[in-house]
Motif scaffolding. Structure first.
Motif, short mmCIF file in Angstrom:
data_model
loop_
_atom_site.label_atom_id
_atom_site.label_comp_id
_atom_site.label_asym_id
_atom_site.label_seq_id
_atom_site.Cartn_x
_atom_site.Cartn_y
_atom_site.Cartn_z
N MET A 95 0.82 -1.21 0.00
CA MET A 95 0.00 0.00 0.00
C MET A 95 0.86 1.26 0.00
SD MET A 95 -2.94 1.36 -0.16
CE MET A 95 -3.99 -0.08 0.08
N LEU A 96 1.99 1.24 0.71
CA LEU A 96 2.86 2.42 0.73
C LEU A 96 3.52 2.66 -0.62
CD1 LEU A 96 4.42 2.08 4.30
CD2 LEU A 96 2.72 3.73 3.52
N VAL A 97 3.66 1.61 -1.42
CA VAL A 97 4.15 1.80 -2.79
C VAL A 97 3.13 2.61 -3.59
CG1 VAL A 97 4.76 0.64 -4.95
CG2 VAL A 97 5.52 -0.31 -2.76
N LEU A 98 1.85 2.31 -3.38
CA LEU A 98 0.80 3.07 -4.04
C LEU A 98 0.83 4.54 -3.60
CD1 LEU A 98 -1.75 3.21 -5.78
CD2 LEU A 98 -3.07 2.41 -3.82
N VAL A 99 1.10 4.78 -2.32
CA VAL A 99 1.20 6.16 -1.82
C VAL A 99 2.36 6.89 -2.49
CG1 VAL A 99 1.60 7.60 0.22
CG2 VAL A 99 0.15 5.57 0.39
N ALA A 100 3.49 6.19 -2.66
CA ALA A 100 4.65 6.81 -3.32
C ALA A 100 4.33 7.22 -4.75
CB ALA A 100 5.83 5.84 -3.29
N VAL A 101 3.66 6.32 -5.48
CA VAL A 101 3.30 6.62 -6.86
C VAL A 101 2.26 7.75 -6.90
CG1 VAL A 101 2.31 5.69 -8.99
CG2 VAL A 101 3.85 4.29 -7.62
N CYS A 102 1.36 7.78 -5.91
CA CYS A 102 0.37 8.85 -5.86
C CYS A 102 1.03 10.21 -5.62
CB CYS A 102 -0.66 8.56 -4.77
SG CYS A 102 -1.85 7.26 -5.21
N CYS A 103 2.11 10.24 -4.82
CA CYS A 103 2.84 11.50 -4.62
C CYS A 103 3.41 12.00 -5.95
CB CYS A 103 3.98 11.29 -3.61
SG CYS A 103 3.43 11.15 -1.90
N ALA A 104 3.95 11.06 -6.72
CA ALA A 104 4.46 11.44 -8.04
C ALA A 104 3.33 11.88 -8.95
CB ALA A 104 5.21 10.26 -8.66
N ALA A 105 2.17 11.20 -8.84
CA ALA A 105 1.03 11.56 -9.68
C ALA A 105 0.51 12.96 -9.35
CB ALA A 105 -0.10 10.53 -9.51
N LEU A 106 0.68 13.40 -8.11
CA LEU A 106 0.24 14.74 -7.74
C LEU A 106 1.11 15.82 -8.38
CD1 LEU A 106 -0.56 14.40 -3.92
CD2 LEU A 106 -2.18 15.02 -5.72
N THR A 107 2.40 15.51 -8.59
CA THR A 107 3.30 16.54 -9.11
C THR A 107 3.00 16.92 -10.54
OG1 THR A 107 4.96 14.91 -9.83
CG2 THR A 107 5.15 15.74 -7.58
N ALA A 108 2.55 15.95 -11.35
CA ALA A 108 2.32 16.23 -12.77
C ALA A 108 1.25 17.29 -13.00
CB ALA A 108 1.98 14.93 -13.51
N PRO A 109 0.04 17.15 -12.40
CA PRO A 109 -0.96 18.21 -12.63
C PRO A 109 -0.57 19.54 -12.00
CG PRO A 109 -1.76 16.62 -11.02
CD PRO A 109 -0.53 16.03 -11.62
N LEU A 110 0.15 19.50 -10.86
CA LEU A 110 0.59 20.75 -10.25
C LEU A 110 1.61 21.46 -11.14
CD1 LEU A 110 0.96 19.77 -6.49
CD2 LEU A 110 -0.66 21.41 -7.47
N ALA A 111 2.48 20.68 -11.78
CA ALA A 111 3.47 21.27 -12.68
C ALA A 111 2.81 21.86 -13.92
CB ALA A 111 4.49 20.21 -13.10
N PHE A 112 1.58 21.45 -14.18
CA PHE A 112 0.84 21.90 -15.36
C PHE A 112 -0.13 23.03 -15.01
CE2 PHE A 112 -2.84 20.84 -18.33
CZ PHE A 112 -2.34 21.61 -19.36
N THR A 113 -1.09 22.73 -14.10
CA THR A 113 -2.10 23.73 -13.77
C THR A 113 -1.52 24.89 -12.97
OG1 THR A 113 -2.72 22.50 -11.77
CG2 THR A 113 -3.93 21.99 -13.78
N GLY A 114 -0.52 24.60 -12.14
CA GLY A 114 0.10 25.66 -11.36
C GLY A 114 0.73 26.72 -12.24
N ILE A 115 1.40 26.29 -13.29
CA ILE A 115 2.03 27.23 -14.23
C ILE A 115 0.97 27.98 -15.03
CG2 ILE A 115 3.61 27.46 -16.17
CD1 ILE A 115 4.85 26.82 -13.43
N ALA A 116 -0.13 27.30 -15.35
CA ALA A 116 -1.20 27.98 -16.08
C ALA A 116 -1.75 29.15 -15.28
CB ALA A 116 -2.32 26.99 -16.40
N VAL A 117 -1.96 28.94 -13.96
CA VAL A 117 -2.43 30.03 -13.11
C VAL A 117 -1.35 31.08 -12.93
CG1 VAL A 117 -3.22 30.60 -10.77
CG2 VAL A 117 -4.07 28.55 -11.90
N GLY A 118 -0.10 30.64 -12.85
CA GLY A 118 1.00 31.57 -12.59
C GLY A 118 1.59 32.24 -13.80
N LEU A 119 1.12 31.92 -15.00
CA LEU A 119 1.73 32.45 -16.21
C LEU A 119 1.72 33.98 -16.27
CD1 LEU A 119 3.18 31.27 -18.66
CD2 LEU A 119 1.02 31.36 -19.91
#
Length: 512
Positions: free
Chosen positions: A1-25
């Protein structure tokens, strides 16, 4: 289960790297400056490199270890995020964003392939649905988090948050993730990887340059022609190499093709809104970052719940029905949003945004599980690489296309009032720079400029709605209407792989 948590942490970074820049452009533009093309590359550089290297990263994960690839990618992503905090030039910002996309590809491919080894059958489908839900959390709260961080600490704080999330994923994966690899893997198809990346780069660069220079400009023509030739070269390489990065024989099977079409659908039914709407709210309508982020929650919030719910719905409905129905709902929302002009009371946007979010959330929860299920378990890295490439590369290229189309529609509307400056004014409006656009045509009122942009935006949404409906029909028939279990899908994939191997062996004997 903690492996799933690790992958979920990585999955959170992708949309933040995308939507965060869109708001901050807009804030990034005020700090670093840059032309409309350079600002577009701030988003497209990440998506382009991320998408074009996912298949190569998946092959490396299969060959050299999923855990090692995941950790290396996430560590590089964290270091590059820290570098972006201190960058002081738009060119270097774009370069670091491209490198960040490469690191994200390694982390995503390695993590998803490792996750496929931890679960089997329906449990694997549920695990991927949870990852999809976490991706939805990043999309839902990314704009709000980015808006608050920008207002409180400035836009560099977005990248500080990405570095922290990456570090959590690294610690969990280093302790709990087991190493795995494909024993039959034979390394990376370098020729195919280089041809594919260059082809996508040339295509995206040509599409981004066209609104400024014109589609008949020699540079644009050369870039687009080069992309066609490079895609042809990639196809030839993949047909002749012993272990291709992209197994072309998989495209013989309708389910595999349907999965790829499903992956591309959000690239025009959902993702462009994540960039165009914050730019419109902040740059055109004068909202602050927090207010813009709050409105964007209506679009992304359904991704918090519905991807998991879609997995449960497969007990009663075929995946094809759920996916096609969701796309049809999104198409209705796009038409509705097209009827809301720029400058309207923000509350009127909530309804259509929720409808679009609900529609795209239904197939979102099934996409990754279906992608992994159409190939044997041992080729999970390749499967996630191909599917994710279709999704992310489609997002990068189609975002550039959608931006160029919006610029063209707006320019056509501005012809009567802006004259020879129509193209330049349209580009500024599309990137949210209303003040600069007004300076180019001082005799034209800002309200008139907003009206012409609004008409172009509505026309674009009608076009995207039509394409989404067509995709829904194709996905419905290609994925099949029968209610198949995950095990039956895997048996079909195994049969397909065996047939492919037999064909290759016969070809080898013939050559001998």
């Amino acid at each position: 289960m903690l492996v799933l948590v690790a992958v979920c942490c990585a999955a959170l970074t992708a949309p933040l790297a995308f939507t965060g820049i869109a708001v901050g452009l807009p804030a990034i533009s005020r700090t670093l400056g840059g032309s409309p093309i350079q600002l577009n590359w701030a988003i497209n550089a990440f998506l382009l490199i991320f998408g074009s290297t996912l298949m190569a990263a998946g092959a490396l994960a299969d060959s050299y270890g999923r855990k090692m690839t995941f950790l290396a990618g996430l560590a590089a992503f964290s270091l590059l995020s820290i570098g972006l905090v201190f960058v002081g030039d738009i060119i270097w910002f774009d370069v670091l964003r491209a490198l960040q996309g490469l690191a994200a590809a390694a982390a995503f491919s390695g993590g998803m392939a490792a996750l496929a080894q931890e679960f089997d059958g329906t449990a694997r489908l549920r695990a991927f649905s949870i990852v999809g839900a976490n991706f939805g959390i990043g999309l839902a709260f990314g704009p709000v988090a980015a808006g608050w961080l920008i207002s409180t600490f400035g836009w560099p704080a977005i990248f500080a948050l990405l570095a922290v999330l990456s570090l959590v994923g690294i610690i969990l994966a280093a302790i709990f993730m087991r190493e795995s690899r494909d024993p039959t893997a034979s390394g990376l198809d370098w020729k195919g990887a280089i041809a594919f990346t260059l082809a996508l780069t040339a295509l995206t660069a040509g599409v981004l340059q066209a609104p400024e220079s014109g589609w008949q400009d020699p540079v644009v023509v050369v870039l687009l022609l080069a992309s066609v030739l490079l895609f042809a070269a990639f196809w030839l390489v993949e047909k002749t190499v012993a272990r291709p990065m992209l197994d072309l024989t998989l495209f013989r099977f309708p389910r595999f093709v349907g999965a790829q079409l499903l992956a591309i659908a959000p690239s025009y039914a959902f993702v462009p809104l994540l960039v165009l709407l914050p730019t419109r709210f902040i740059g055109m309508e004068g909202m602050d970052e927090i207010s813009a982020g709050q409105i964007m929650v209506a679009l992304s919030a359904p991704l918090l719940v519905l991807p998991v719910a879609a997995g449960l719905l497969t007990h009663w409905f075929a995946p094809a029905t759920i996916c096609a129905g969701g796309l049809a709902i999104s198409a209705v929302g796009l038409v509705w949003l097209g009827e809301v002009p720029v400058g309207t009371e923000p509350a009127t946007l909530i309804g259509p945004l929720i409808v679009i979010g609900v529609g795209i959330s239904l197939p979102w929860g099934l996409m990754d599980g279906l992608a992994v299920s159409v190939v044997p378990k041992e080729r999970a890295g390749m499967a996630t690489g191909i599917f994710s490439t279709s999704r992310v590369a489609g997002e990068g290229v189609l975002l550039a296309v959608v931006t160029a189309v919006l610029s063209a529609f707006t320019s056509a509307n501005l012809g009567a009032v802006a004259g020879d400056h129509a193209d330049a004014v349209a580009q500024r409006l599309v990137t949210g720079d209303l003040s600069e656009a007004a300076m180019l045509v001082p005799t034209v009122d800002k309200t008139a400029l907003m009206h012409e942009f609004s008409d172009g935006f509505s026309t674009l949404l009608w076009l995207l709605s039509g394409i989404t409906i067509l995709t829904a029909l194709i996905v419905f028939f290609f994925l099949g209407r029968s209610h198949e279990t995950v095990e039956e899908i895997e048996e079909e994939a195994e049969f397909a792989a065996n047939a492919s191997m037999s064909s290759d062996e016969m070809g080898s004997c013939g050559q001998t």
